[in-house]
Scaffold this motif. Structure first.
Motif, PDB file in Angstrom:
ATOM      1  N   LEU A 134     102.131 -40.110 -72.671  1.00  0.00           N
ATOM      2  CA  LEU A 134     101.039 -40.660 -71.880  1.00  0.00           C
ATOM      3  C   LEU A 134     100.062 -39.559 -71.481  1.00  0.00           C
ATOM      4  O   LEU A 134      98.848 -39.767 -71.414  1.00  0.00           O
ATOM      5  N   GLY A 135     100.594 -38.376 -71.228  1.00  0.00           N
ATOM      6  CA  GLY A 135      99.739 -37.233 -70.940  1.00  0.00           C
ATOM      7  C   GLY A 135      98.910 -36.838 -72.143  1.00  0.00           C
ATOM      8  O   GLY A 135      97.727 -36.490 -72.020  1.00  0.00           O
ATOM      9  N   PHE A 136      99.520 -36.898 -73.335  1.00  0.00           N
ATOM     10  CA  PHE A 136      98.764 -36.599 -74.558  1.00  0.00           C
ATOM     11  C   PHE A 136      97.592 -37.566 -74.701  1.00  0.00           C
ATOM     12  O   PHE A 136      96.481 -37.167 -75.064  1.00  0.00           O
ATOM     13  N   ALA A 137      97.859 -38.856 -74.431  1.00  0.00           N
ATOM     14  CA  ALA A 137      96.806 -39.866 -74.546  1.00  0.00           C
ATOM     15  C   ALA A 137      95.657 -39.570 -73.588  1.00  0.00           C
ATOM     16  O   ALA A 137      94.480 -39.673 -73.954  1.00  0.00           O
ATOM     17  N   ALA A 138      95.993 -39.180 -72.361  1.00  0.00           N
ATOM     18  CA  ALA A 138      94.956 -38.894 -71.369  1.00  0.00           C
ATOM     19  C   ALA A 138      94.094 -37.709 -71.794  1.00  0.00           C
ATOM     20  O   ALA A 138      92.864 -37.758 -71.702  1.00  0.00           O
ATOM     21  N   VAL A 139      94.733 -36.645 -72.281  1.00  0.00           N
ATOM     22  CA  VAL A 139      93.986 -35.444 -72.669  1.00  0.00           C
ATOM     23  C   VAL A 139      93.128 -35.707 -73.902  1.00  0.00           C
ATOM     24  O   VAL A 139      91.988 -35.223 -73.998  1.00  0.00           O
ATOM     25  N   ARG A 140      93.642 -36.496 -74.859  1.00  0.00           N
ATOM     26  CA  ARG A 140      92.823 -36.828 -76.037  1.00  0.00           C
ATOM     27  C   ARG A 140      91.618 -37.690 -75.647  1.00  0.00           C
ATOM     28  O   ARG A 140      90.553 -37.583 -76.260  1.00  0.00           O
ATOM     29  N   MET A 141      91.769 -38.521 -74.624  1.00  0.00           N
ATOM     30  CA  MET A 141      90.615 -39.262 -74.130  1.00  0.00           C
ATOM     31  C   MET A 141      89.593 -38.298 -73.542  1.00  0.00           C
ATOM     32  O   MET A 141      88.374 -38.488 -73.682  1.00  0.00           O
ATOM     33  N   GLY A 142      90.080 -37.237 -72.900  1.00  0.00           N
ATOM     34  CA  GLY A 142      89.176 -36.207 -72.408  1.00  0.00           C
ATOM     35  C   GLY A 142      88.432 -35.533 -73.539  1.00  0.00           C
ATOM     36  O   GLY A 142      87.229 -35.247 -73.431  1.00  0.00           O
ATOM     37  N   ASN A 143      89.137 -35.272 -74.658  1.00  0.00           N
ATOM     38  CA  ASN A 143      88.468 -34.707 -75.838  1.00  0.00           C
ATOM     39  C   ASN A 143      87.388 -35.649 -76.351  1.00  0.00           C
ATOM     40  O   ASN A 143      86.306 -35.213 -76.756  1.00  0.00           O
ATOM     41  N   PHE A 144      87.690 -36.948 -76.346  1.00  0.00           N
ATOM     42  CA  PHE A 144      86.718 -37.920 -76.840  1.00  0.00           C
ATOM     43  C   PHE A 144      85.479 -37.959 -75.952  1.00  0.00           C
ATOM     44  O   PHE A 144      84.345 -37.974 -76.448  1.00  0.00           O
ATOM     45  N   VAL A 145      85.675 -37.990 -74.645  1.00  0.00           N
ATOM     46  CA  VAL A 145      84.537 -38.012 -73.729  1.00  0.00           C
ATOM     47  C   VAL A 145      83.685 -36.762 -73.926  1.00  0.00           C
ATOM     48  O   VAL A 145      82.448 -36.816 -73.900  1.00  0.00           O
ATOM     49  N   ASN A 146      84.327 -35.622 -74.158  1.00  0.00           N
ATOM     50  CA  ASN A 146      83.591 -34.372 -74.387  1.00  0.00           C
ATOM     51  C   ASN A 146      82.861 -34.369 -75.726  1.00  0.00           C
ATOM     52  O   ASN A 146      81.997 -33.519 -75.955  1.00  0.00           O
ATOM     53  N   GLY A 147      83.227 -35.281 -76.637  1.00  0.00           N
ATOM     54  CA  GLY A 147      82.606 -35.287 -77.960  1.00  0.00           C
ATOM     55  C   GLY A 147      83.042 -34.123 -78.821  1.00  0.00           C
ATOM     56  O   GLY A 147      82.313 -33.675 -79.709  1.00  0.00           O
ATOM     57  N   GLU A 148      84.274 -33.636 -78.601  1.00  0.00           N
ATOM     58  CA  GLU A 148      84.799 -32.493 -79.350  1.00  0.00           C
ATOM     59  C   GLU A 148      85.963 -32.932 -80.230  1.00  0.00           C
ATOM     60  O   GLU A 148      86.466 -34.042 -80.096  1.00  0.00           O
ATOM     61  N   LEU A 149      86.379 -32.048 -81.117  1.00  0.00           N
ATOM     62  CA  LEU A 149      87.491 -32.326 -82.041  1.00  0.00           C
ATOM     63  C   LEU A 149      87.209 -33.605 -82.832  1.00  0.00           C
ATOM     64  O   LEU A 149      88.083 -34.457 -83.003  1.00  0.00           O
ATOM     65  N   TRP A 150      85.996 -33.715 -83.327  1.00  0.00           N
ATOM     66  CA  TRP A 150      85.575 -34.911 -84.045  1.00  0.00           C
ATOM     67  C   TRP A 150      86.261 -35.021 -85.399  1.00  0.00           C
ATOM     68  O   TRP A 150      86.876 -34.068 -85.906  1.00  0.00           O
ATOM     69  N   GLY A 151      86.117 -36.197 -86.024  1.00  0.00           N
ATOM     70  CA  GLY A 151      86.777 -36.478 -87.295  1.00  0.00           C
ATOM     71  C   GLY A 151      85.933 -36.108 -88.507  1.00  0.00           C
ATOM     72  O   GLY A 151      84.806 -35.613 -88.397  1.00  0.00           O
ATOM     73  N   ARG A 152      86.500 -36.387 -89.661  1.00  0.00           N
ATOM     74  CA  ARG A 152      85.794 -36.138 -90.914  1.00  0.00           C
ATOM     75  C   ARG A 152      84.747 -37.235 -91.136  1.00  0.00           C
ATOM     76  O   ARG A 152      84.817 -38.305 -90.540  1.00  0.00           O
ATOM     77  N   THR A 153      83.784 -36.944 -91.987  1.00  0.00           N
ATOM     78  CA  THR A 153      82.733 -37.925 -92.271  1.00  0.00           C
ATOM     79  C   THR A 153      83.340 -39.178 -92.896  1.00  0.00           C
ATOM     80  O   THR A 153      84.312 -39.108 -93.652  1.00  0.00           O
ATOM     81  N   SER A 154      82.767 -40.330 -92.566  1.00  0.00           N
ATOM     82  CA  SER A 154      83.319 -41.603 -93.029  1.00  0.00           C
ATOM     83  C   SER A 154      82.250 -42.686 -92.954  1.00  0.00           C
ATOM     84  O   SER A 154      81.259 -42.565 -92.218  1.00  0.00           O
ATOM     85  N   ASP A 155      82.482 -43.760 -93.727  1.00  0.00           N
ATOM     86  CA  ASP A 155      81.578 -44.908 -93.668  1.00  0.00           C
ATOM     87  C   ASP A 155      82.289 -46.151 -93.134  1.00  0.00           C
ATOM     88  O   ASP A 155      81.823 -47.271 -93.335  1.00  0.00           O
ATOM     89  N   VAL A 156      83.439 -45.960 -92.433  1.00  0.00           N
ATOM     90  CA  VAL A 156      84.121 -47.111 -91.849  1.00  0.00           C
ATOM     91  C   VAL A 156      83.232 -47.699 -90.752  1.00  0.00           C
ATOM     92  O   VAL A 156      82.399 -46.999 -90.155  1.00  0.00           O
ATOM     93  N   PRO A 157      83.349 -49.010 -90.483  1.00  0.00           N
ATOM     94  CA  PRO A 157      82.448 -49.653 -89.513  1.00  0.00           C
ATOM     95  C   PRO A 157      82.473 -49.029 -88.127  1.00  0.00           C
ATOM     96  O   PRO A 157      81.491 -49.121 -87.386  1.00  0.00           O
ATOM     97  N   TRP A 158      83.595 -48.423 -87.730  1.00  0.00           N
ATOM     98  CA  TRP A 158      83.705 -47.862 -86.385  1.00  0.00           C
ATOM     99  C   TRP A 158      83.399 -46.358 -86.351  1.00  0.00           C
ATOM    100  O   TRP A 158      83.632 -45.695 -85.346  1.00  0.00           O
ATOM    101  N   ALA A 159      82.873 -45.804 -87.447  1.00  0.00           N
ATOM    102  CA  ALA A 159      82.511 -44.387 -87.476  1.00  0.00           C
ATOM    103  C   ALA A 159      81.425 -44.110 -86.439  1.00  0.00           C
ATOM    104  O   ALA A 159      80.600 -44.982 -86.115  1.00  0.00           O
ATOM    105  N   MET A 160      81.412 -42.898 -85.911  1.00  0.00           N
ATOM    106  CA  MET A 160      80.478 -42.512 -84.856  1.00  0.00           C
ATOM    107  C   MET A 160      79.766 -41.217 -85.219  1.00  0.00           C
ATOM    108  O   MET A 160      80.278 -40.406 -85.999  1.00  0.00           O
ATOM    109  N   ILE A 161      78.627 -41.030 -84.620  1.00  0.00           N
ATOM    110  CA  ILE A 161      77.889 -39.775 -84.765  1.00  0.00           C
ATOM    111  C   ILE A 161      78.119 -38.943 -83.502  1.00  0.00           C
ATOM    112  O   ILE A 161      77.834 -39.400 -82.385  1.00  0.00           O
ATOM    113  N   PHE A 162      78.672 -37.751 -83.676  1.00  0.00           N
ATOM    114  CA  PHE A 162      78.886 -36.835 -82.564  1.00  0.00           C
ATOM    115  C   PHE A 162      77.792 -35.773 -82.612  1.00  0.00           C
ATOM    116  O   PHE A 162      77.755 -34.959 -83.538  1.00  0.00           O
ATOM    117  N   PRO A 163      76.875 -35.773 -81.654  1.00  0.00           N
ATOM    118  CA  PRO A 163      75.730 -34.870 -81.702  1.00  0.00           C
ATOM    119  C   PRO A 163      76.103 -33.401 -81.836  1.00  0.00           C
ATOM    120  O   PRO A 163      75.327 -32.612 -82.392  1.00  0.00           O
TER     121      PRO A 163
END
Length: 283
Positions: A134-163
Motif C-alpha cells: 500500500l505504501g508502494f502504491a501511495a509513492v507511485r501516485m506521488g511519482n504520477f502527480v510529479n509527472g516523473e518516471l514516465w512510460g515509453r511512447t505508445s498509441d494506446v487510448p489512455w496514453a498521456m503526454i508528460f511535458p
C-alpha cells in the motif's frame, strides 16, 4: 487527442513553505503501514506482536527508507555524478529515491529492530511484508502527480503526454501501472496469503517474488533513465537487473519454507493446576 499531464505537484503553498504531494505520499505510506500493522497485531494474536512493537518498528522502517532510498538512488542511478561531486548525495532539492536502495535500508533497519526486541529476523520480515505494498502504491501516485518516471511512447487510448519528457509524445502512464501491480494487486495477494499461518520464510518469499515479477513487467512499459538507457538489447533496464535477484531469492525462500515447514506461531501459555501429591500407598 492524448491527455496532457498538468497536475500541480504542490499540495499546499503557504508562501514560506510548500508541501508537495510526493512528501504527502510518503506520509500516507508510513501511516497506512502503521495502521495495518496495529490491526494485524490486535486481531491476529498468534503472530506474537504488540501494538507497541509495531510502532517501534516503524521508526526503523522510516529511517531505513529515507537513508537507503537516497543512497541507493545516488549509487545505482547517479554514480558518475557522485564520483565527480560526493556532496551530490546531500543535494535533496533535486529529489531522487530508489526503491531497491530503500529496500536494502529497511532490511538493515529490521535486522537492528529484531536484535533489539528479541525477535527472529524472519518473524519480523514475514510480519511486515504485507504492510509494504500500500505504501508502494501511495509513492507511485506521488511519482504520477510529479509527472516523473514516465512510460515509453505508445498509441494506446489512455496514453498521456508528460511535458517533462522529451518530444511531447504520448506515453504509457507507467506510474499507474506500478500503482496497480506492485501496489494494489500485490497488497491483495499478500493479505490473502498471510491471512492464515504460513511456514517461516513463506510470506517474505512471496513478497520478494511478487514484487520482482510486477516490477519487471512494469519496466517493459517504463522509459529507462535517459543517462543510463538500456543495459542490454532493447529490454534490460536497471530496474529489471535489480529486481531479478528478488524473484530468484523469493522462489528460494518459498521452496525452503515448505521444505523446512517451521511453525512461527506463538503458542498461548497453558495454565497448570496444582501439583498432585504422589505419595505411595502402603500395603
Amino acid at each position: 487527442m492524448p491527455y496532457v499531464h498538468d497536475l500541480n505537484p504542490v499540495a499546499l503553498d503557504l508562501g514560506f513553505i510548500q508541501v508537495h504531494w510526493y512528501g504527502v505520499s510518503y506520509l500516507v505510506a508510513f501511516l497506512g503501514g502503521w495502521w495495518l500493522g496495529h490491526w494485524r497485531a490486535r486481531n491476529q494474536p498468534w503472530r506474537g506482536w504488540s501494538t507497541d512493537q509495531v510502532s517501534a518498528m516503524l521508526n526503523y522502517v522510516i529511517l531505513g527508507t529515507l537513508l537507503g532510498g537516497r543512497i541507493g538512488y545516488v549509487l545505482f542511478y547517479q554514480f558518475g555524478e557522485f564520483i565527480n561531486n560526493p556532496l551530490y548525495l546531500f543535494n535533496l532539492t533535486q529529489g531522487g529515491m530508489s526503491f531497491h536502495g530503500g529496500f536494502i535500508g529497511v532490511s538493515l533497519g529490521l535486522l537492528l529492530f529484531a536484535r533489539n526486541h528479541g525477535k527472529s529476523y524472519w518473524q519480523v520480515t514475514d510480519f511486515i511484508a504485507p504492510l509494504a505494498p500500500l505504501g508502494f502504491a501511495a509513492v507511485r501516485m506521488g511519482n504520477f502527480v510529479n509527472g516523473e518516471l514516465w512510460g515509453r511512447t505508445s498509441d494506446v487510448p489512455w496514453a498521456m503526454i508528460f511535458p517533462q519528457a522529451p518530444g511531447e509524445l504520448a506515453r504509457h502512464p507507467s506510474q499507474l501501472y506500478q500503482v496497480a501491480g506492485e501496489g494494489l494487486l500485490l497488497f491483495v495477494l499478500l493479505l490473502w496469503f498471510s491471512s492464515k499461518p504460513r511456514p517461516r520464510f513463506a510470506v517474505t518469499g512471496f513478497f520478494l517474488a511478487g514484487y520482482g515479477i510486477f516490477r519487471c513487467i512494469a519496466e517493459f512499459f517504463r522509459e529507462p533513465d535517459q543517462h543510463i538507457g538500456y543495459l542490454a538489447g532493447n529490454w534490460l533496464t536497471m530496474g529489471i537487473l535489480l529486481s531479478l535477484p528478488m524473484v530468484i531469492l523469493g522462489v528460494i525462500f518459498l521452496i525452503m519454507a515448505y521444505r523446512l515447514n517451521i511453525d512461527d506461531r506463538v503458542q498461548p501459555a497453558v495454565a497448570r493446576g496444582p501439583a498432585k501429591s504422589k505419595r505411595k500407598q502402603k500395603r
